[in-house]
Each structure stands twice: as C-alpha cells, then as structure tokens.
Design an enzyme around this catalytic site. Sequence first.
Site, PDB file in Angstrom:
ATOM      1  N   ARG A  88       0.823  -1.193  -0.068  1.00  0.00           N
ATOM      2  CA  ARG A  88      -0.016  -0.059   0.060  1.00  0.00           C
ATOM      3  C   ARG A  88       0.882   1.322   0.025  1.00  0.00           C
ATOM      4  O   ARG A  88       1.862   1.144   0.848  1.00  0.00           O
ATOM      5  CB  ARG A  88      -0.809   0.029   1.346  1.00  0.00           C
ATOM      6  N   ASP A 238      -2.368   8.903   7.901  1.00  0.00           N
ATOM      7  CA  ASP A 238      -1.588   7.989   7.226  1.00  0.00           C
ATOM      8  C   ASP A 238      -0.198   8.534   6.826  1.00  0.00           C
ATOM      9  O   ASP A 238       0.643   7.882   6.646  1.00  0.00           O
ATOM     10  CB  ASP A 238      -2.236   7.452   5.849  1.00  0.00           C
TER      11      ASP A 238
HETATM   12  O1  MRU Z   1      -7.450   2.349   4.139  1.00  0.00           O
HETATM   13  P1  MRU Z   1      -7.188   2.233   5.773  1.00  0.00           P
HETATM   14  O2  MRU Z   1      -8.287   1.621   6.583  1.00  0.00           O
HETATM   15  O3  MRU Z   1      -6.047   1.649   6.000  1.00  0.00           O
HETATM   16  O4  MRU Z   1      -7.328   3.884   6.247  1.00  0.00           O
HETATM   17  C1  MRU Z   1      -7.062   3.747   7.492  1.00  0.00           C
HETATM   18  C2  MRU Z   1      -6.929   5.584   7.962  1.00  0.00           C
HETATM   19  O5  MRU Z   1      -7.140   6.296   7.178  1.00  0.00           O
HETATM   20  C3  MRU Z   1      -6.796   5.660   9.209  1.00  0.00           C
HETATM   21  O6  MRU Z   1      -7.258   6.968   9.956  1.00  0.00           O
HETATM   22  C4  MRU Z   1      -5.282   6.094   9.717  1.00  0.00           C
HETATM   23  O7  MRU Z   1      -4.295   5.007   9.136  1.00  0.00           O
HETATM   24  C5  MRU Z   1      -4.750   6.226  11.106  1.00  0.00           C
HETATM   25  S1  MRU Z   1      -4.928   4.918  11.728  1.00  0.00           S
HETATM   26  C6  MRU Z   1      -4.494   4.962  13.530  1.00  0.00           C
END
Ligand code: MRU
Length: 351
Positions: A88, A238
């Site tokens: 990712r 992220d």
């Molecule tokens: O696509 P995802 O579910 O991995 O996205 C996660 C998020 O956007 C969260 O808000 C972020 O990773 C913070 S997690 C502590």
Amino acid sequence: MLPTIAREADAVVMIDQRKLPAEEIYVRCKTAPEVARAIRTMVIRGAPAIGVAAAMGIALGMRRSAATGTQKFAAEFHKTCELMAATRPTAVNLFWAIDRMKRSFGAAARAGESVGQIKDRLDSESMAIHDEDVASCRAMGAFGAEVVPSNARVLTHCNAGALATAGYGTALGVIRGAVEKGKRVVVFADETRPFLQGARLTAWELLRDGIETTIIADNMSGALMQQGRVDLVVVGADRIAANGDTANKIGTYTVAVLAREHKIPFYVAAPLSTIDLNAPDGEHIPIEERQAREMTHVGSSRIAPAGALIWNPAFDVTPHRFIAGIITERGIVRAPYTESLKQAFEERALA
Ligand code: MRU
C-alpha cells in the site's frame, strides 16, 4: 486489550477486519507473501498496524528462510522488504517500519552475526516496533485527553483505534485517554464509505469499551455540526508532510472544512512514525486508488450500474491550516508545523 495482531513462532496472526463486526475471525499468515496479501486486501489496515504487520511479516519470512550463507540470506531479506513495500503506498508507517528492519539487518551484518543471530534480531526488532506502537498510543491518549472537554461530543472519521494500531489507537486512544481521566465522552462515528471502517470497526471497538457511539452517514456531519452537536473532531493520519498537511481516509478533508466553518477544533492524532519530513507538503504524498468494486458493491450486492465510471481514492489531504494541533507521543505539536514537527524529531533524537 483488543488483539489486532500477534506473532506466533510460525505465523503472524491478525483479526480479519474485513469480516468485523459480523464475524470475529483470526487469519494465520504462515509466510511473508501471505502477510503482504493480508495488508493489500485489508485483512489488517490502519497506518501503524500495517507497519507492524510488515515488520512481523519480514521477521517471519526470514525466520523461515533456508539460506545458510549471509549473502543469500541478505538477498532474500531485501526481496521480502520489497514485497512488503509494494502493498500500500500512502501510509508512511509501512516504509518507516521496513527501514527500521533494514537498519537492524545492517547493524547485525556489520557486527558479523550469523544467520541465526540475525533472525533473532529481526524478531526482536519487529516486536519492539509492536510494543513501542502501543506505548506511543497510550502517550498520545494521555496528551490528547487535555484537549477533550468534559462532557465532550467527539466526531471521528474512519477507524484510528486499537484495530488500526498495535493496540489502544491514535484518535480513539485520545478518546480512551479522556475517559480514563474520568471525562464523559460520547462519539459520533462517520460510517466512512466505501470500506465502512467507521460503522464497522470504530463503533465495534468503542462499544466493547462501553463508550456511547452514534454512527452517522458521511453526508450527515455538516448537519450535525450546524445543530451544535459536535465539540471536537479527532482523526488519525496515514502520512503527515513536513508542513503539517495530513493525508487520512477519504472524507477527512470534508470534515476539516466543515469543522473550520463551525469553529470546532480539528485535531490529528498520530505517532512520529506517521510524519514524513521528506514530503515537504501534501502534494508530495502518494494517494492510493483502490478497486472499483469497493464502490460498486456492498458485500456481495451490486449497488451501482455496470458501466458507470468509478473514482475511488482511499485518502485525501487536509491542509495544515485546518488543523488545531497534531497529538503525538511527545506532546501536542501546533502551527507553524514546519518548525514544530522538525523540533519534535530533534527532541526525540536527544531523548
Ligand atoms: O485504508 P485504511 O483503512 O488503512 O485507512 C486508515 C486510515 O485512514 C486511518 O485513519 C489512519 O491509518 C490512521 S490509523 C491510526
């Protein structure tokens, strides 16, 4: 504490977040490619959690290696790191964790350690990444609790909880920290289309903790704020650029703009491992686009006509000017972020 991810001698075990809340199923990944697949397909998700998963996946992969010579072992190690890095693109914690594993490998190689010793070192490093993440979340919770008013109505987006980390959570860690300090907190969870992390995961884990949670569809937060029913917004991240621009789950930007209009403080909670000083601003953050099926289907049911074009970015970028503060494990960092974020790293280096 909620078991998001754990290491066994011959496997990395994760709760399957695609199945929650209907089913509580644990997936046992027995090889590094299986861990990589679990990250890509969102068995595990959330920036810190995927960093931990990648580190454990690398350690597991190398533990299983049949190589006896250090050269072949090193080649396998780098291939496994590449495999994890391709899962990712947005969450920088993934690359941060891989770099840490590489540094650990490099130190072992320079010290002339045997293949067996390097395997032990990689195991310990991945466990340290896991344990430090829990400690960081608890520290964020303690610092962040200060900005949560008593009797707070907190809106959050996506899932930045125990499930998205090694445990306790970032944004939800702040909520837990406030509750532990004796504050009454009720939460509004955006359902977070299309993967529904808010409705499925945030609500599930908060209810397990006995925290009152109201789920709203993503298009309801404006009306909720307009009615004066939100005191604070806290979200995770992220990747945070050097100037404070913050990539988080798609829809976060919309919430931030609405919060600004309604004069509601908008906070981001994230460990330093989510901050990317190499990205000067949000334009330098790669945004993952995910498959159309996430939009056209809910579970196995098609909800959109075949033939419609689909745009499915997984993240958006909230400009730093909308952010009241970034809650880290070293304290709350405030604007101007270019200086304060750099300082937070320098302080960590001194500590
Ligand atoms: O696509 P995802 O579910 O991995 O996205 C996660 C998020 O956007 C969260 O808000 C972020 O990773 C913070 S997690 C502590």
